[in-house]
Design a protein around this motif. Structure first.
Motif, PDB file in Angstrom:
ATOM      1  N   LYS A 288      -7.198 -16.856   6.049  1.00 55.28           N
ATOM      2  CA  LYS A 288      -8.428 -16.164   5.663  1.00 55.28           C
ATOM      3  C   LYS A 288      -8.074 -14.964   4.790  1.00 55.28           C
ATOM      4  O   LYS A 288      -7.202 -14.173   5.152  1.00 55.28           O
TER       5      LYS A 288
ATOM      6  N   ASP B 238      -5.102  -9.361   3.267  1.00 54.90           N
ATOM      7  CA  ASP B 238      -6.423  -9.920   2.948  1.00 54.90           C
ATOM      8  C   ASP B 238      -6.760  -9.758   1.461  1.00 54.90           C
ATOM      9  O   ASP B 238      -7.288 -10.664   0.824  1.00 54.90           O
TER      10      ASP B 238
ATOM     11  N   SER C 155       8.548   1.682  12.177  1.00 57.99           N
ATOM     12  CA  SER C 155       7.906   2.867  11.587  1.00 57.99           C
ATOM     13  C   SER C 155       6.388   2.877  11.781  1.00 57.99           C
ATOM     14  O   SER C 155       5.707   3.790  11.309  1.00 57.99           O
TER      15      SER C 155
ATOM     16  N   ALA D 298      10.216  -3.919  10.539  1.00 60.14           N
ATOM     17  CA  ALA D 298       9.153  -3.116   9.914  1.00 60.14           C
ATOM     18  C   ALA D 298       8.329  -2.376  10.964  1.00 60.14           C
ATOM     19  O   ALA D 298       7.777  -1.305  10.702  1.00 60.14           O
TER      20      ALA D 298
ATOM     21  N   ASP E   1       0.839  -1.205   0.000  1.00 61.78           N
ATOM     22  CA  ASP E   1       0.000   0.000   0.000  1.00 61.78           C
ATOM     23  C   ASP E   1       0.871   1.251   0.000  1.00 61.78           C
ATOM     24  O   ASP E   1       2.094   1.174   0.140  1.00 61.78           O
TER      25      ASP E   1
ATOM     26  N   LYS F 106     -10.096  -2.599   0.912  1.00 67.34           N
ATOM     27  CA  LYS F 106     -10.571  -3.988   0.868  1.00 67.34           C
ATOM     28  C   LYS F 106     -11.900  -3.995   0.119  1.00 67.34           C
ATOM     29  O   LYS F 106     -12.968  -4.206   0.691  1.00 67.34           O
TER      30      LYS F 106
ATOM     31  N   ASN G  16       1.565   3.572   2.005  1.00 72.19           N
ATOM     32  CA  ASN G  16       2.459   3.872   3.134  1.00 72.19           C
ATOM     33  C   ASN G  16       3.640   2.922   3.229  1.00 72.19           C
ATOM     34  O   ASN G  16       4.652   3.247   3.848  1.00 72.19           O
TER      35      ASN G  16
ATOM     36  N   LYS H 244     -18.377  -6.469   6.682  1.00 74.54           N
ATOM     37  CA  LYS H 244     -16.924  -6.644   6.677  1.00 74.54           C
ATOM     38  C   LYS H 244     -16.543  -8.078   6.285  1.00 74.54           C
ATOM     39  O   LYS H 244     -17.184  -9.029   6.705  1.00 74.54           O
TER      40      LYS H 244
ATOM     41  N   THR I 262       3.780  -6.310   7.757  1.00 74.36           N
ATOM     42  CA  THR I 262       4.570  -5.175   8.251  1.00 74.36           C
ATOM     43  C   THR I 262       3.933  -4.491   9.456  1.00 74.36           C
ATOM     44  O   THR I 262       4.451  -3.495   9.937  1.00 74.36           O
ATOM     45  N   THR I 263       2.767  -4.982   9.907  1.00 76.63           N
ATOM     46  CA  THR I 263       2.201  -4.432  11.141  1.00 76.63           C
ATOM     47  C   THR I 263       2.241  -5.534  12.197  1.00 76.63           C
ATOM     48  O   THR I 263       2.270  -6.721  11.864  1.00 76.63           O
TER      49      THR I 263
ATOM     50  N   GLY J  71       0.144  -4.510   5.940  1.00 80.65           N
ATOM     51  CA  GLY J  71      -0.647  -4.968   7.088  1.00 80.65           C
ATOM     52  C   GLY J  71      -1.756  -5.903   6.638  1.00 80.65           C
ATOM     53  O   GLY J  71      -1.733  -6.440   5.520  1.00 80.65           O
ATOM     54  N   GLY J  72      -2.745  -6.069   7.511  1.00 83.37           N
ATOM     55  CA  GLY J  72      -3.844  -6.972   7.221  1.00 83.37           C
ATOM     56  C   GLY J  72      -4.657  -6.572   6.000  1.00 83.37           C
ATOM     57  O   GLY J  72      -5.221  -7.424   5.310  1.00 83.37           O
ATOM     58  N   THR J  73      -4.713  -5.276   5.721  1.00 82.06           N
ATOM     59  CA  THR J  73      -5.471  -4.823   4.554  1.00 82.06           C
ATOM     60  C   THR J  73      -4.872  -5.397   3.274  1.00 82.06           C
ATOM     61  O   THR J  73      -5.556  -6.033   2.471  1.00 82.06           O
TER      62      THR J  73
ATOM     63  N   GLU K 190      -8.428   0.613   5.198  1.00 81.47           N
ATOM     64  CA  GLU K 190      -9.455  -0.431   5.125  1.00 81.47           C
ATOM     65  C   GLU K 190     -10.340  -0.306   3.880  1.00 81.47           C
ATOM     66  O   GLU K 190     -10.816  -1.312   3.353  1.00 81.47           O
TER      67      GLU K 190
HETATM   68  N1  LIG Z   1      -7.260 -12.587   7.605  1.00 77.29           N
HETATM   69  C1  LIG Z   1      -7.354 -12.598   8.904  1.00 77.29           C
HETATM   70  O1  LIG Z   1      -7.357 -13.650   9.535  1.00 77.29           O
HETATM   71  C2  LIG Z   1      -7.426 -11.301   9.637  1.00 77.29           C
HETATM   72  C3  LIG Z   1      -7.257 -11.264  11.017  1.00 77.29           C
HETATM   73  C4  LIG Z   1      -7.272 -10.035  11.667  1.00 77.29           C
HETATM   74  C5  LIG Z   1      -7.473  -8.878  10.925  1.00 77.29           C
HETATM   75  N2  LIG Z   1      -7.637  -8.945   9.584  1.00 77.29           N
HETATM   76  C6  LIG Z   1      -7.813  -7.718   8.784  1.00 77.29           C
HETATM   77  O2  LIG Z   1      -6.627  -6.957   8.875  1.00 77.29           O
HETATM   78  C7  LIG Z   1      -6.939  -5.585   8.663  1.00 77.29           C
HETATM   79  C8  LIG Z   1      -6.226  -4.751   9.690  1.00 77.29           C
HETATM   80  O3  LIG Z   1      -4.842  -4.967   9.586  1.00 77.29           O
HETATM   81  P1  LIG Z   1      -3.799  -3.879  10.053  1.00 77.29           P
HETATM   82  O4  LIG Z   1      -4.114  -3.437  11.417  1.00 77.29           O
HETATM   83  O5  LIG Z   1      -2.462  -4.453   9.754  1.00 77.29           O
HETATM   84  O6  LIG Z   1      -4.186  -2.637   9.142  1.00 77.29           O
HETATM   85  P2  LIG Z   1      -3.597  -2.013   7.793  1.00 77.29           P
HETATM   86  O7  LIG Z   1      -3.049  -3.037   6.889  1.00 77.29           O
HETATM   87  O8  LIG Z   1      -4.675  -1.153   7.243  1.00 77.29           O
HETATM   88  O9  LIG Z   1      -2.391  -1.124   8.338  1.00 77.29           O
HETATM   89  C9  LIG Z   1      -2.643  -0.039   9.204  1.00 77.29           C
HETATM   90  C10 LIG Z   1      -1.920   1.221   8.717  1.00 77.29           C
HETATM   91  O10 LIG Z   1      -0.516   1.091   8.921  1.00 77.29           O
HETATM   92  C11 LIG Z   1       0.187   1.326   7.709  1.00 77.29           C
HETATM   93  N3  LIG Z   1       1.391   0.492   7.785  1.00 77.29           N
HETATM   94  C12 LIG Z   1       1.497  -0.833   7.590  1.00 77.29           C
HETATM   95  N4  LIG Z   1       2.726  -1.253   7.871  1.00 77.29           N
HETATM   96  C13 LIG Z   1       3.438  -0.171   8.243  1.00 77.29           C
HETATM   97  C14 LIG Z   1       4.777   0.037   8.659  1.00 77.29           C
HETATM   98  N5  LIG Z   1       5.632  -0.971   8.799  1.00 77.29           N
HETATM   99  N6  LIG Z   1       5.156   1.295   8.958  1.00 77.29           N
HETATM  100  C15 LIG Z   1       4.277   2.326   8.856  1.00 77.29           C
HETATM  101  N7  LIG Z   1       2.996   2.197   8.483  1.00 77.29           N
HETATM  102  C16 LIG Z   1       2.591   0.963   8.173  1.00 77.29           C
HETATM  103  C17 LIG Z   1      -0.794   0.988   6.641  1.00 77.29           C
HETATM  104  O11 LIG Z   1      -0.492   1.646   5.437  1.00 77.29           O
HETATM  105  C18 LIG Z   1      -2.104   1.476   7.237  1.00 77.29           C
HETATM  106  O12 LIG Z   1      -2.226   2.859   7.045  1.00 77.29           O
HETATM  107  C19 LIG Z   1      -8.451  -5.473   8.728  1.00 77.29           C
HETATM  108  O13 LIG Z   1      -8.952  -5.299   7.432  1.00 77.29           O
HETATM  109  C20 LIG Z   1      -8.882  -6.816   9.281  1.00 77.29           C
HETATM  110  O14 LIG Z   1     -10.148  -7.223   8.805  1.00 77.29           O
HETATM  111  C21 LIG Z   1      -7.610 -10.122   8.935  1.00 77.29           C
END
Ligand SMILES: NC(=O)c1ccc[n+]([C@@H]2O[C@H](COP(=O)([O-])OP(=O)(O)OC[C@H]3O[C@@H](n4cnc5c(N)ncnc54)[C@H](O)[C@@H]3O)[C@@H](O)[C@H]2O)c1
Ligand SMILES: [Zn+2]
Length: 358
Positions: free
Chosen positions: A141, A108, A171, A168, A42, A75, A44, A150, A128-129, A103-105, A72
């Motif tokens: 999933k 997924d 940041s 990762a 993404d 997605k 970022n 959702k 990376t999160t 991250g999860g976005t 989000e």
């Molecule tokens: N598949 C599954 O089993 C499962 C489980 C839990 C959550 N999820 C999904 O995961 C998503 C949430 O994941 P998330 O919390 O990782 O959110 P995300 O992927 O949206 O990341 C959060 C923010 O952090 C930024 N970011 C990511 N890595 C970074 C880094 N290393 N440094 C700086 N910024 C960074 C992203 O650009 C975004 O703005 C939701 O959509 C949720 O439904 C899926």
């Protein structure tokens, strides 16, 4: 660096957890021997994806990078189409791989695209999160959101490798970092007493993002999730334990139109579930108190979120994990052990949620 091999119906795959793992990533990809590679990230995380791209090129592979808008909202079916079009442009064939860097976005969305493209190509996950490392990158999933619901559109698609590079996390914005501890505490309370003790002893180091401590914590969470997923890959039974804190949590998110973040909402949900469990004599007050204390120590304080209890209660009744009108609460019995299948009286839910929001 630690390395686990996780079982899945489509074969075992490695999960690597450590710091500065690009060389390991290159080795893992070389072993997969793909015909091509496409990186999805993404806006970022692009700098991190560029580093991953360099490592892949050193493995002798051509690769392109596709960055979706962060957040989000990506997605979506629209972004799914954009990723599929990218895979087509990159001429990814059935021997190719999709690498999800984010991250999860991203995970997924890219996972869903990988499961569909050419009826399924291999996925390498580079979370990376902290949330993606402990939760979304494990378990297979994938999904995007429907207009109103959702994760309504998705598949089960296990990765071929997961590379969790703790570097990762440096940041990561503070709110996203803290929020992920709700899931970490979830594993500890529901499944792993020694993880709970580790977290209690080391909360200051964790708040400072100490990488060796993070490595240990990510490892324990991955191991906990893997254990459950191996028993119930398709989420038909025991995997529901991972929903601990999510019944009231999801309801709070829905009732506040997602103004309350997922981590905060799950922390609230765990506090509610533990209070209910105490009232039903399923666990002692001490259990609830130590859980709540740990949440607070990890930056998830118990200030009640702004929300209308009536709306939250209405959303609990609509919980998607409910079967025939019975909400599937996960109840802690002691630290490290929670159970599903306890019938919780509606009046008690109303009382606890109303009090918890006061
Ligand atoms: N598949 C599954 O089993 C499962 C489980 C839990 C959550 N999820 C999904 O995961 C998503 C949430 O994941 P998330 O919390 O990782 O959110 P995300 O992927 O949206 O990341 C959060 C923010 O952090 C930024 N970011 C990511 N890595 C970074 C880094 N290393 N440094 C700086 N910024 C960074 C992203 O650009 C975004 O703005 C939701 O959509 C949720 O439904 C899926
Ligand atoms: Zn969650």
């Amino acid at each position: 660096m630690v390395r686990l091999i996780l079982d899945s119906s489509s074969g075992g795959y490695p999960v690597l957890i450590g710091t500065n793992l690009n060389r390991n990533l290159r080795d893992v990809v070389t072993r997969l021997d793909p015909t091509g590679a496409a990186i999805v990230t993404d806006s970022n995380v692009r700098p991190w994806a560029l580093k991953v791209g360099k490592a892949i090129k050193r493995a002798g592979l051509k690769t392109g990078i596709h960055a979706i808008p962060a957040g989000e909202r990506s997605k979506s079916m629209t972004q799914l189409q954009s990723v599929l079009a990218f895979l087509e442009r990159q001429r990814i064939d059935r021997g190719g791989i999709v690498i999800a860097v984010g991250g999860g976005t991203v995970g997924d969305l890219a996972g869903l695209a990988a499961s569909m493209w050419q009826r399924g190509v291999r996925l390498v996950s580079v979370p990376t999160t902290l949330l993606a490392m402990v939760d979304s990158s494990i378990g297979g999933k994938t999904g995007v959101n429907g207009r109103r619901s959702k994760n309504a559109i998705g598949t089960f698609w296990q990765p071929s490798a997961v590379i969790s590079d703790i570097a990762a996390i440096e940041s990561l914005p503070e709110p996203a970092y803290r929020d992920a501890f709700a899931e970490v505490v979830k594993y500890a309370v529901a499944m792993d007493r020694s993880l709970f003790d580790l977290l209690q002893r080391n909360s200051p180091r964790l708040l400072e993002r100490d990488s060796s401590m993070l490595e240990r914590v990510v490892f324990r969470c991955v191991a906990a999730k893997a254990l459950i997923v191996a028993k119930d890959e398709r989420d038909r039974g025991p995997r529901a334990i991972l929903n601990y804190g999510h019944t009231a949590g999801h309801a709070l998110e829905a009732a506040t139109a997602f103004r309350v973040t997922h981590g905060r909402a799950v922390a609230f949900g765990m506090r509610v579930a533990a209070r209910i469990s105490v009232s039903m004599d399923l666990c002692s007050k001490r259990v609830a108190e130590s859980q709540d204390g740990l949440l607070t120590a990890l930056g998830l304080p118990d200030k009640p979120p702004h929300a209308d209890p009536k709306r939250v209660l209405a959303a609990v009744a609509l919980d998607k994990k409910a079967r025939r009108g019975k909400v599937a609460w996960v109840m802690p019995r002691r630290i490290g052990h929670a159970e599903i299948g306890h019938a919780v009286p509606g009046a008690l839910v109303r009382r606890v949620i109303t009090r918890s929001l006061a």
